[in-house]
Enzyme design. Structure first.
Site, PDB file in Angstrom:
ATOM      1  CG  HIS A 161      -0.645 104.072  83.572  1.00 11.22           C
ATOM      2  ND1 HIS A 161      -2.110 104.524  83.719  1.00 11.22           N
ATOM      3  CD2 HIS A 161      -0.608 103.344  82.572  1.00 11.22           C
ATOM      4  CE1 HIS A 161      -2.647 104.360  82.599  1.00 11.22           C
ATOM      5  NE2 HIS A 161      -2.291 103.913  81.494  1.00 11.22           N
TER       6      HIS A 161
ATOM      7  CG  HIS B   3      -5.754 102.000  82.555  1.00 14.50           C
ATOM      8  ND1 HIS B   3      -4.921 100.539  82.019  1.00 14.50           N
ATOM      9  CD2 HIS B   3      -5.113 102.390  83.210  1.00 14.50           C
ATOM     10  CE1 HIS B   3      -3.373 101.406  83.177  1.00 14.50           C
ATOM     11  NE2 HIS B   3      -3.841 101.992  84.054  1.00 14.50           N
TER      12      HIS B   3
ATOM     13  CB  CYS C 235     -10.961  99.139  87.597  1.00 18.02           C
ATOM     14  SG  CYS C 235     -11.598  99.084  89.286  1.00 18.02           S
TER      15      CYS C 235
ATOM     16  CG  HIS D 105      -5.703 108.335  81.137  1.00 19.37           C
ATOM     17  ND1 HIS D 105      -6.515 107.384  81.551  1.00 19.37           N
ATOM     18  CD2 HIS D 105      -4.651 107.767  82.591  1.00 19.37           C
ATOM     19  CE1 HIS D 105      -5.989 106.548  82.762  1.00 19.37           C
ATOM     20  NE2 HIS D 105      -4.356 107.132  83.455  1.00 19.37           N
TER      21      HIS D 105
ATOM     22  CD  GLU E  35     -10.677 105.396  83.832  1.00 16.04           C
ATOM     23  OE1 GLU E  35      -9.979 105.316  85.130  1.00 16.04           O
ATOM     24  OE2 GLU E  35     -12.018 106.316  84.621  1.00 16.04           O
TER      25      GLU E  35
ATOM     26  CB  CYS F  42     -12.366 103.897  92.517  1.00 16.81           C
ATOM     27  SG  CYS F  42     -10.864 104.859  92.582  1.00 16.81           S
TER      28      CYS F  42
ATOM     29  CB  SER G  71      -0.017 106.369  87.995  1.00 14.45           C
ATOM     30  OG  SER G  71      -0.983 106.455  89.389  1.00 14.45           O
ATOM     31  CB  SER G  72      -4.719 109.525  85.699  1.00 10.53           C
ATOM     32  OG  SER G  72      -5.088 110.535  86.599  1.00 10.53           O
TER      33      SER G  72
END
Ligand code: SF4
Length: 328
Positions: A43, A81, A103, A132, A134, A209, A237-238
């Protein structure tokens, strides 16, 4: 005038982002036709533009676009994501080669979702937006038994409120989270849910993470020494937006920018700041940070630069191209 800059360390690229961008760059070199990536690989606008312009990469955002790949577009890369099983199976049906740049720390949450769903649990998935990528991917692993719960302070379409969310059986629920949330707000949200559902299972290792935690810790450690923060991040971008919120909470003055070009518009806001912290999202290239530092150096040659902390030493395995036959 800004006299001192504290550069957060760590900042910028995490191992997942490095792995994902590298997978796209390597695959693009091997292909004569444009390489297709499902969703922004990470992102950040600059990363996406560079891949489009320098590596002939073509981004698609939905299954319809995937189904209409240009002739010769036979490979699709899944972004860092992650994607839902529906996207994977459609890619297999279309006979596409795939490169899974998800990831591994997101894959871990997918694996947990599948495991708990198999065991008959209802999943409360804490996230900051139901839109989002993800969250969409993790939710897609077990959509019939998953409720997305807004992390404390976040509301929006598709997000249940942790104070009022209902579950089918309070004795059989588990909490999972998006990987890139505010550490503090996630802990508070889990506690709210635990108070309401004392039998809720909390997996032994949490889902946030290392990169998210480390970048937030770096901002916390710098904050007593600065008057405010500059945070280089794209709005989608979260982890970057959580850094911005944290920096604002800690200092009362935090400003977002994509690139050095945004500084001119920010000049009035920066008046009165003498020391500033700079950090960046896990998807922001570090050359963008140094352009900002150099901008302030040009204005004040006596500028003091402080960079304390530790870089991370984590690498993820390279993502491989997988033939369609291996998936069907
Ligand atoms: S921010 Fe965290 S979850 Fe996202 S790619 Fe980086 S390491 Fe993986």
């Amino acid at each position: 005038m800004i006299e001192r800059i504290h550069l957060a360390k760590p900042r910028g690229f995490c191992a997942g982002v490095v792995m994902a961008i590298s997978a796209v760059e390597k695959a693009a070199v091997l292909q004569e036709t444009p390489l297709t990536v499902y969703h922004s690989i990470v992102h950040n606008h600059t990363v996406v533009e560079r891949l489009e312009q320098q590596h002939n990469v073509h981004f698609v955002e939905d299954l319809e676009a995937l189904e209409q790949l240009p002739a010769g577009g036979d490979t699709v890369v899944f972004s860092a994501h992650g994607v839902s099983p529906r996207v994977r199976s459609r890619a297999a049906e279309l006979g596409l080669y795939t490169i899974d740049a998800t990831c591994p720390l997101v894959t871990k949450v997918h694996t947990e979702a599948k495991k708990y769903a198999r065991e008959g649990f209802h999943i409360l998935l804490i996230g900051d937006s139901a839109q989002h990528q993800e969250v969409i991917g993790t939710y897609g692993e077990a959509p019939d038994v998953t409720t997305v719960v807004g992390v404390l302070g976040k509301q929006g379409a598709g997000l249940a409120d942790p104070y009022t969310v209902q579950v089918p059986d309070p004795s059989k629920i588990v909490v999972l989270t998006q990987t890139t949330l505010s550490v503090d707000d996630t802990q508070k949200t889990v506690q709210i849910l635990k108070n309401r559902f004392p039998q809720m299972v909390i997996p032994p290792s949490d889902d946030l993470c290392y990169a998210t935690k480390n970048r937030q810790d770096a901002v916390k450690s710098i904050s007593p020494q600065v008057d405010g923060f500059l945070v280089l991040t794209s709005t989608h971008s979260s982890n970057g937006m959580r850094l911005l919120e944290l920096a604002h909470t800690l200092t009362g003055r935090a400003y977002r920018l994509e690139t050095v070009q945004d500084l001119d518009a920010l000049e009035p806001e920066l008046l009165g700041l003498r020391s500033v912290g700079i950090t960046s999202a896990a998807s922001t290239p570090d050359d963008l940070v140094w352009e900002v530092v150099n901008y302030f150096k040009a204005k004040n040659p006596a500028l003091e630069l402080v960079e304390e902390g530790e870089w991370e030493n984590i690498e993820f395995r390279e993502a491989k191209r997988v033939a369609p036959a291996a998936r069907v």
